[in-house]
Design a protein around this motif. Structure first.
Motif, mmCIF file in Angstrom:
data_model
loop_
_atom_site.group_PDB
_atom_site.id
_atom_site.type_symbol
_atom_site.label_atom_id
_atom_site.label_comp_id
_atom_site.label_asym_id
_atom_site.label_seq_id
_atom_site.Cartn_x
_atom_site.Cartn_y
_atom_site.Cartn_z
ATOM 1 N N GLN A 175 2.921 -5.066 10.594
ATOM 2 C CA GLN A 175 3.129 -4.936 12.051
ATOM 3 C C GLN A 175 4.045 -3.746 12.363
ATOM 4 O O GLN A 175 3.901 -3.123 13.426
ATOM 5 C CB GLN A 175 3.682 -6.237 12.642
ATOM 6 C CG GLN A 175 2.682 -7.412 12.609
ATOM 7 C CD GLN A 175 1.518 -7.263 13.604
ATOM 8 O OE1 GLN A 175 1.202 -6.164 14.093
ATOM 9 N NE2 GLN A 175 0.850 -8.383 13.879
ATOM 10 N N GLY A 176 4.972 -3.430 11.466
ATOM 11 C CA GLY A 176 5.772 -2.217 11.650
ATOM 12 C C GLY A 176 4.883 -0.979 11.657
ATOM 13 O O GLY A 176 5.032 -0.086 12.499
ATOM 14 N N HIS A 177 3.932 -0.940 10.704
ATOM 15 C CA HIS A 177 2.972 0.175 10.680
ATOM 16 C C HIS A 177 2.107 0.171 11.944
ATOM 17 O O HIS A 177 1.838 1.221 12.526
ATOM 18 C CB HIS A 177 2.089 0.092 9.435
ATOM 19 C CG HIS A 177 2.719 0.729 8.235
ATOM 20 N ND1 HIS A 177 3.048 2.061 8.196
ATOM 21 C CD2 HIS A 177 3.093 0.216 7.041
ATOM 22 C CE1 HIS A 177 3.583 2.353 7.019
ATOM 23 N NE2 HIS A 177 3.629 1.248 6.302
ATOM 24 N N ARG A 178 1.675 -1.012 12.372
ATOM 25 C CA ARG A 178 0.809 -1.076 13.560
ATOM 26 C C ARG A 178 1.542 -0.596 14.810
ATOM 27 O O ARG A 178 0.968 0.029 15.695
ATOM 28 C CB ARG A 178 0.249 -2.494 13.758
ATOM 29 C CG ARG A 178 -0.745 -2.884 12.640
ATOM 30 C CD ARG A 178 -1.420 -4.225 12.905
ATOM 31 N NE ARG A 178 -2.422 -4.123 13.956
ATOM 32 C CZ ARG A 178 -2.253 -4.434 15.221
ATOM 33 N NH1 ARG A 178 -1.098 -4.886 15.644
ATOM 34 N NH2 ARG A 178 -3.237 -4.295 16.088
ATOM 35 N N SER A 179 2.858 -0.865 14.858
ATOM 36 C CA SER A 179 3.664 -0.389 15.986
ATOM 37 C C SER A 179 3.702 1.144 16.015
ATOM 38 O O SER A 179 3.610 1.764 17.084
ATOM 39 C CB SER A 179 5.072 -0.979 15.849
ATOM 40 O OG SER A 179 5.971 -0.313 16.690
ATOM 41 N N ILE A 223 -5.758 -7.250 2.092
ATOM 42 C CA ILE A 223 -4.729 -6.995 3.111
ATOM 43 C C ILE A 223 -3.980 -5.699 2.805
ATOM 44 O O ILE A 223 -3.712 -4.895 3.704
ATOM 45 C CB ILE A 223 -3.778 -8.203 3.233
ATOM 46 C CG1 ILE A 223 -4.554 -9.415 3.772
ATOM 47 C CG2 ILE A 223 -2.588 -7.869 4.140
ATOM 48 C CD1 ILE A 223 -3.770 -10.721 3.789
ATOM 49 N N LEU A 224 -3.655 -5.464 1.533
ATOM 50 C CA LEU A 224 -3.018 -4.186 1.176
ATOM 51 C C LEU A 224 -3.949 -3.025 1.537
ATOM 52 O O LEU A 224 -3.498 -1.971 1.995
ATOM 53 C CB LEU A 224 -2.671 -4.138 -0.318
ATOM 54 C CG LEU A 224 -1.545 -5.074 -0.766
ATOM 55 C CD1 LEU A 224 -1.388 -5.021 -2.288
ATOM 56 C CD2 LEU A 224 -0.218 -4.725 -0.084
ATOM 57 N N TYR A 225 -5.242 -3.221 1.352
ATOM 58 C CA TYR A 225 -6.200 -2.162 1.699
ATOM 59 C C TYR A 225 -6.196 -1.904 3.209
ATOM 60 O O TYR A 225 -6.256 -0.738 3.642
ATOM 61 C CB TYR A 225 -7.619 -2.531 1.227
ATOM 62 C CG TYR A 225 -8.582 -1.380 1.403
ATOM 63 C CD1 TYR A 225 -8.748 -0.431 0.403
ATOM 64 C CD2 TYR A 225 -9.301 -1.220 2.584
ATOM 65 C CE1 TYR A 225 -9.605 0.642 0.572
ATOM 66 C CE2 TYR A 225 -10.160 -0.145 2.763
ATOM 67 C CZ TYR A 225 -10.312 0.779 1.751
ATOM 68 O OH TYR A 225 -11.161 1.851 1.931
ATOM 69 N N PHE A 226 -6.102 -2.965 4.029
ATOM 70 C CA PHE A 226 -6.073 -2.766 5.493
ATOM 71 C C PHE A 226 -4.892 -1.854 5.862
ATOM 72 O O PHE A 226 -5.018 -0.942 6.687
ATOM 73 C CB PHE A 226 -5.893 -4.083 6.257
ATOM 74 C CG PHE A 226 -6.861 -5.175 5.938
ATOM 75 C CD1 PHE A 226 -8.099 -4.895 5.368
ATOM 76 C CD2 PHE A 226 -6.538 -6.512 6.192
ATOM 77 C CE1 PHE A 226 -8.995 -5.920 5.064
ATOM 78 C CE2 PHE A 226 -7.429 -7.528 5.901
ATOM 79 C CZ PHE A 226 -8.643 -7.235 5.334
ATOM 80 N N ILE A 227 -3.733 -2.152 5.259
ATOM 81 C CA ILE A 227 -2.521 -1.397 5.581
ATOM 82 C C ILE A 227 -2.661 0.050 5.100
ATOM 83 O O ILE A 227 -2.397 1.002 5.842
ATOM 84 C CB ILE A 227 -1.281 -2.078 4.957
ATOM 85 C CG1 ILE A 227 -1.137 -3.521 5.494
ATOM 86 C CG2 ILE A 227 -0.013 -1.260 5.229
ATOM 87 C CD1 ILE A 227 -0.075 -4.358 4.774
ATOM 88 N N ASP A 228 -3.106 0.207 3.854
ATOM 89 C CA ASP A 228 -3.263 1.556 3.292
ATOM 90 C C ASP A 228 -4.252 2.378 4.113
ATOM 91 O O ASP A 228 -4.050 3.569 4.358
ATOM 92 C CB ASP A 228 -3.777 1.479 1.848
ATOM 93 C CG ASP A 228 -2.774 0.838 0.908
ATOM 94 O OD1 ASP A 228 -1.599 0.649 1.295
ATOM 95 O OD2 ASP A 228 -3.173 0.525 -0.227
ATOM 96 N N ASN A 229 -5.344 1.744 4.507
ATOM 97 C CA ASN A 229 -6.386 2.446 5.260
ATOM 98 C C ASN A 229 -5.845 2.893 6.624
ATOM 99 O O ASN A 229 -6.157 3.989 7.098
ATOM 100 C CB ASN A 229 -7.586 1.505 5.446
ATOM 101 C CG ASN A 229 -8.761 2.181 6.104
ATOM 102 O OD1 ASN A 229 -9.299 3.158 5.582
ATOM 103 N ND2 ASN A 229 -9.153 1.679 7.266
#
Lengths: 162, 162
Positions: free
Chosen positions: A22-26, A131-137
């Motif tokens: 969520q920090g990345h999404r922000s 989930i790690l892939y979602f963040i990395d992508n």
């Protein structure tokens, strides 16, 4: 590897991983906001997808993928198409998905992160890997959006601010 | 968050995190390889750093940061300067650092990932947060290098191949 590192000695909890994402999404939200309206839909470099097209991919993954994981629903990957016609509509969807991700993430029992699920009917891997892939992508495509902003002469947000 | 998710129920082991990082480093290596020699040192978009300058940053973080963590040495961040004058020298350093990262990572006891260390004398945070930052920062800049490659008309490696 260290002989003391076994499968039972671990270093990231589900709540820490969710906060990290969520920090990345922000940050990604602020990158979307930084684009001029027109260029968000039209600008690209080297034949790549536009910013709006790249963000459509992120929206097609985050919340829908977490819902699919929780429901063990292997329905195929699909993007939203032409419904999101303004930056404001993208941001509205982004915020709705922030809540949806929080809701679905909390419904993954800790012991399920290591279990295998065939996401979108084609990515068969442990849920934690997905989930790690979602963040990395997201970080990958957002890095590309930083170049678009620089190419447009717009200062992007600081990478380290979440 | 899920009431069952406590600090003791975790989802990624040190060896999994190291493998995840080295998978990313393997992809970054192939992105470096994909650049034409001259453009690796000269091409950029929108006033950004060149590919070689961005990779100097990654080299200044990965292995030196893991060494600093293991030794609890707060010496300041420094980049290699002008010693690396060819892509081949960059790749040679990259490979040496792959081994160094494996060596130092294995020397972090599992219980230390949650401990705080003041990296480079200025980034005071839990070691696990620092390591996640190294990986995220690499993905971020590598995403930018993908745009450089596209801008140069070069097909980058597939993001999902590690």
């Amino acid at each position: 590897m260290n002989a003391t590192a076994t499968a039972t000695e671990q270093i990231i909890s589900p709540s820490q991983l969710l906060a990290h994402w969520q920090g990345h999404r922000s940050l990604t939200r602020r990158v979307i906001e930084a684009f001029p309206e027109k260029e968000f839909f039209e600008y690209s470099i080297g034949g790549m997808r536009t910013a709006s097209q790249l963000v459509l991919e992120l929206l097609a993954i985050g919340a829908p993928a977490m819902k699919a994981i929780v429901e063990r629903d292997e329905k195929p990957y699909t993007e939203a198409g032409n419904a999101l016609t303004t930056k404001a509509l993208f941001l509205q969807q982004w915020d709705a998905d922030t809540d949806a991700i929080n809701t679905y993430f909390a419904q993954v029992p800790t012991e399920d992160f290591g279990k295998t699920f065939n996401l979108f009917g084609q990515y068969n891997s442990p849920i934690i890997h997905s989930i790690l892939y979602f963040i990395d992508n997201e970080i990958h495509h957002r890095g590309q959006l930083y170049v678009y902003l620089r190419g447009l002469g717009v200062e992007p947000p600081f990478f380290w601010e979440r």
